[in-house]
Design an enzyme around this catalytic site. Structure first.
Site, PDB file in Angstrom:
ATOM      1  N   PHE A 233      43.433  13.466  14.425  1.00 15.82           N
ATOM      2  CA  PHE A 233      43.133  13.347  12.995  1.00 15.82           C
ATOM      3  C   PHE A 233      44.376  13.732  12.202  1.00 15.82           C
ATOM      4  O   PHE A 233      45.064  14.690  12.558  1.00 15.82           O
ATOM      5  CB  PHE A 233      41.969  14.261  12.620  1.00 15.82           C
ATOM      6  CG  PHE A 233      40.665  13.855  13.247  1.00 15.82           C
ATOM      7  CD1 PHE A 233      39.818  12.964  12.602  1.00 15.82           C
ATOM      8  CD2 PHE A 233      40.299  14.345  14.493  1.00 15.82           C
ATOM      9  CE1 PHE A 233      38.618  12.578  13.179  1.00 15.82           C
ATOM     10  CE2 PHE A 233      39.103  13.964  15.078  1.00 15.82           C
ATOM     11  CZ  PHE A 233      38.253  13.070  14.424  1.00 15.82           C
ATOM     12  N   GLU A 234      44.623  13.040  11.098  1.00 12.50           N
ATOM     13  CA  GLU A 234      45.918  13.209  10.439  1.00 12.50           C
ATOM     14  C   GLU A 234      46.167  14.593   9.840  1.00 12.50           C
ATOM     15  O   GLU A 234      47.295  14.960   9.611  1.00 12.50           O
ATOM     16  CB  GLU A 234      46.111  12.130   9.369  1.00 12.50           C
ATOM     17  CG  GLU A 234      45.184  12.250   8.202  1.00 12.50           C
ATOM     18  CD  GLU A 234      45.373  11.104   7.203  1.00 12.50           C
ATOM     19  OE1 GLU A 234      44.939  10.002   7.504  1.00 12.50           O
ATOM     20  OE2 GLU A 234      45.946  11.337   6.144  1.00 12.50           O
ATOM     21  N   ALA A 235      45.124  15.373   9.596  1.00 14.34           N
ATOM     22  CA  ALA A 235      45.351  16.719   9.069  1.00 14.34           C
ATOM     23  C   ALA A 235      45.797  17.696  10.138  1.00 14.34           C
ATOM     24  O   ALA A 235      46.227  18.806   9.822  1.00 14.34           O
ATOM     25  CB  ALA A 235      44.105  17.247   8.377  1.00 14.34           C
ATOM     26  N   GLY A 236      45.690  17.299  11.426  1.00 18.15           N
ATOM     27  CA  GLY A 236      46.212  18.163  12.479  1.00 18.15           C
ATOM     28  C   GLY A 236      45.346  18.325  13.707  1.00 18.15           C
ATOM     29  O   GLY A 236      45.819  18.770  14.744  1.00 18.15           O
TER      30      GLY A 236
ATOM     31  N   ASN B 155      50.593  10.216   2.640  1.00 14.22           N
ATOM     32  CA  ASN B 155      50.412  11.580   3.151  1.00 14.22           C
ATOM     33  C   ASN B 155      51.627  12.052   3.944  1.00 14.22           C
ATOM     34  O   ASN B 155      52.106  13.160   3.737  1.00 14.22           O
ATOM     35  CB  ASN B 155      49.161  11.642   4.039  1.00 14.22           C
ATOM     36  CG  ASN B 155      47.896  11.836   3.220  1.00 14.22           C
ATOM     37  OD1 ASN B 155      47.962  12.167   2.033  1.00 14.22           O
ATOM     38  ND2 ASN B 155      46.751  11.652   3.843  1.00 14.22           N
TER      39      ASN B 155
END
Lengths: 256, 331, 256, 331
Positions: A50-53, B137
């Protein structure tokens, strides 16, 4: 033959494209469901990011946000956004899924705005988020989307995320990493790939219940057609059972 | 090799100064003393943000956000702020409703991910009254990282060839070793950042658990940094695990203890987001007049964050959200 | 007056230059001792950093390596080399100390080689390590060194770490961060700063027992002299006591 | 603005390919499967390093070094290796004595920090038989970071104006936003890296405690990565603290359990360096013939790392070094 809805079909087809041992960055919703289904069928060691980590969680429920607690529940790693994006940039991520309001024949996607004045759009969408990044840097981009002629359009209002740009080698000439690009566009009617030279969208499978005319009528640009077009293998009972019972028992996604 | 290539640049405005020497000059005079920095949200916002500043918010929209600071910015009527929309969801929704923002670096705004779009934020952005420059982002992460590294730019391989590039303020460059085209992203040194953490000591040495988004870089890149924390811990706890220090004290200007400080957002391992409450926001936003009343009651006329919590269910609600976070809720 | 040796004097003088609330990257040996002495006298909140990643340890003993366990013993942070170097590059580090085999009138330092053929040096030293980085990126570089005409030389064989290069603005014209550079060269005989315009080395204090001739005779280039040269304030009893009893009780450094 | 400035470049050789697309092509085919990777040092060195490769060693010279791999490289007579001398002390001392290296990216070599210089390593480097390109510690960190980020270069503000730059393979560039001169450091994608860690699972998910030097970036930058570990832990332990994962499995090709694996170096929180033993090395190196005998006995004729440990005091000595690490030794 099993009974299923278009979302279930798209998720099953998407899942089959995620081979065991691959890496995939997903968002919330259908892409996440496809990755979970793949893990529970043929790809137990598919790594979901997932791109947030968050990386390789044991997902206890569908995430609401790509940064919420679910995305790193009992995960292998809870890292950062640059960590995930740099892993993509380094060439270690095989697949990603994108959504969008418009797509053109080269797989360019608009999730920014409708209108012709950027400073005062007719309709404003959230913008790229991580979409441009993942489309730029992952090896293969896929999309699951309902198909209609407004969404599949000759000229999109804004290229948020790169497909093959203007076709041919233009994507790589622009500076994007060699060998990357859109791979499969999975709709309720068909499955499309991209023609090797021109990089134009090309139908490779037709979903049960649709024909060539339906597909072209619901597309605002001229589609190419593979030499041998086969019928889409519909969802198997096993896939549907796992999807319905284990992946999305509350029908958040497949009930849409 | 590079001569033959036409190098493009984005046409929109760069809202912040990427110059590394000018940033260094600021950091040269920023205090590095390990002093007790505990204060209140009111005081921190009063002294550390001025109208016109460019601000950034840690976390990820409705995950680990410093809600108390967001409310205080609205209550103190800070105006003409620049803002980094780096997956900005509920944080953006608050600031845009407070009419605090006049320019935006956009990666992701007006949406709340799977929850849908914010009608009010959308109206505000579609009005044309807010200056927009497009990014992504990863780009905002790298712009913040460039600043954290003390540079004026970082090269990357995204956004080239797209309208996202065209409406950005990025520029193309050539790698001197390979002749490969890259995009150069300008460093983003914000005037102010607020970050919510799990625990920190009175000096600002902080621990964060779960996905960290860009917050380690953000704490370094920003000129002034406020930390809100679920709990203050002893300095001794920090020294027991020096490899776990997520933000070191010298980045931090103020520390505020705010239990449940990410509400209505998710705080990993502590409490889940209040989905009913966020749905209520999105719903009430459909009617501008109704939304004005709602916003006034919830934020503008509320004394402080504790009063806000009480208005929305207080400890009892927090206990429910903790159960959801820990997957132990009774359904 | 207290009795002391040249190393003790240099460490005491260096320590006095580290004001409270400042940050300093140190190596092993005398710089580390100077920082510890400063902390135990006038600068309790001096933050000490080591280039391998340790920050603000409670040092239980003299480190043998700038990456050993001592450098992050009960530390505020055990980070990484890029973390420390980027903190310097961002302008958050005030001081550093360097050593070297040769230094010239602009404070350029050689710790790489003696000879004129890089591929086959007469004498090879370890090289920059982090020295060039710290000299480039920290605001003020200091040096503690015995003074003689071979070490303080007109033309050094190799500029490992930048001082003011060829003087004037040449350091900043070369691209190095504005406002940085050599600050104090502390020898057994004198304390030198740098002249503001020319950036040439300039004597500002003379140590007890030495005179101008001693200092110039033990320097291979022409020194400048401050308008008002004062005597170096010799180590105070308090400083010596703390240095000997608390900082280096085993005399690893001050016994050299 | 950039046209008027003369851009310089270092004159020495770049030993590795910084091209990001070629690196991506390698990484595209590198396995990302979460498979059991436990093997032996002998097997890992045999299958993952070939003559002529460019290799890197994690840790910091005599702190947290993968000694078993270093010995095995010597015993298997790997030749013509390139090497990153990124504060390389005892690691370099071993490889240079084994005559494994023919080209060197130098930041810090031939010294052992406060312990003094290695006479043998110095003789070898002064012979002129080894190709040298100069860099610095930060530069090698950033070259490795550039690769970890999937780039071909990173800008920085060090080394300009010096002979360190002149004898490097770096190039000057201009920031397109500020006109400021920067040095561009070429990405370093090593063929091979060995890193010693505190604990990891059989898939290679690793924990490291204490200063991390460049090892997180190194694990990503290198094409093939071997991890030696003080102990193998369960995958469950990794999943209990996902924020603590230092190296993730997909970077790792082989895992080897080597207790006391950093001996004679320091392993933070586990055991201190064996200073008597390191002093003995430096001393015996003064006489080349004596050193040959010593090196043959200690490494070449030793079957494996456990035999080497036994030769140098075995568990009893490790207990002593543990006491020194924990500051509990009896003097």
């Amino acid at each position: 033959m099993a009974d299923y809805n278009p979302m279930e079909l798209m998720i099953c087809v998407a899942a089959r494209n995620l081979e065991d041992g691959a890496t995939v960055v997903v968002g919330t919703g259908a892409p996440c469901a496809a990755a979970m289904l793949a893990q529970k069928t043929h790809s137990p060691s598919l790594t979901v990011m997932f791109e947030a980590g968050g990386v390789a969680p044991i997902l206890p429920a569908m995430p609401i946000s790509v940064g919420d607690s679910r995305t790193f529940h009992r995960a292998i790693m809870a890292s950062s956004m640059p960590e995930i994006m740099e892993t993509c940039q380094r060439g270690m991520v095989d697949y990603t899924f994108l959504g969008g309001a418009q797509i053109d024949m080269y797989g360019n996607i608009n999730s920014t705005m409708i209108g012709d004045n950027h400073a005062k759009p007719k309709v404003r969408f959230p913008g790229s988020g991580g979409a441009n990044d993942l489309a730029s840097l992952c090896w293969r981009m896929m999309m699951m989307t309902p198909q209609d002629a407004k969404r599949f359009t000759e000229k999109i209002n804004f290229i948020t995320s790169p497909g093959y740009l203007t076709g041919g080698n233009s994507r790589y000439d622009a500076g994007l990493p060699k060998g990357t690009g859109p791979y499969r566009i999975i709709t309720n009617m068909a499955i499309m790939g991209f023609e090797e030279e021109s990089k134009r969208m090309k139908v490779i499978n037709i979903n049960p219940g649709y024909n060539r005319k339906d597909i072209q009528d619901n597309c605002g640009f001229e589609l190419l057609w593979a030499d041998k077009i086969t019928d889409t293998d519909p969802p198997h009972e096993n896939e549907l059972r796992i999807l319905r019972e284990e992946v999305d028992p509350q029908r958040y996604i497949i009930g849409r | 090799m590079s001569k033959a290539v036409e190098l493009k640049q984005g046409q929109n405005q760069l809202f912040t100064d990427p110059d590394a020497d000018r940033a260094r000059e600021f950091f040269r005079h920023k205090s590095r003393a390990m002093a007790n920095k505990v204060t209140t949200a009111e005081e921190a916002v009063k002294t550390l943000i001025k109208d016109g500043d460019y601000i950034t918010i840690g976390g990820f929209g409705a995950n680990r956000i410093p809600t108390a600071i967001l409310h205080e910015i609205v209550r103190q009527k800070k105006k003409n702020l620049g803002f980094a929309g780096h997956t900005a969801t509920h944080d953006f929704q608050i600031l845009i409703a407070g009419e605090c923002i006049d320019r935006l670096d956009v990666a992701y705004i007006i949406g709340l991910e799977a929850r849908g779009l914010s009608p009010h934020a959308r109206r505000a952005v579609e009005s044309g009254n807010i200056k927009l420059t497009e990014w992504t982002n990863a780009t905002l992460s790298w712009r913040i990282k460039a600043a954290a590294m003390g540079l004026s730019f970082l090269p990357a391989r995204n956004i080239m060839g797209t309208d996202t590039f065209k409406y950005s303020a990025a520029k193309e460059i050539i790698c001197p070793f390979t002749g490969q085209k890259y995009v150069a992203h300008p460093a983003l040194y914000p005037d102010f950042a607020a970050i919510h953490v799990h625990e920190c000591d009175v000096y600002g040495n902080a621990h964060v658990y779960g996905a960290s988004v860009s917050d380690q870089d953000l704490a370094k890149a920003a000129k002034r940094v406020v930390i809100t924390t679920e709990r203050i811990i002893s300095n001794d706890k920090i020294r027991q695990h020096p490899e776990a220090t997520f933000i070191p004290f010298w980045c931090v200007d103020a520390v505020i203890e705010v239990p449940y400080g990410s509400y209505p957002g998710n705080m990993p391992y502590e409490y889940f987001s209040d989905e009913e409450y966020l749905k209520q926001w999105l719903n009430v936003e459909k009617d501008p007049a109704e939304f004005n009343k709602f916003f006034k009651k919830q934020i503008i006329d509320t004394k402080n964050f504790n009063e806000y919590l009480d208005m929305n269910g207080g400890i009892e609600q927090m206990i429910k959200l903790r159960a959801i976070e820990h997957l132990t809720e009774k359904k």
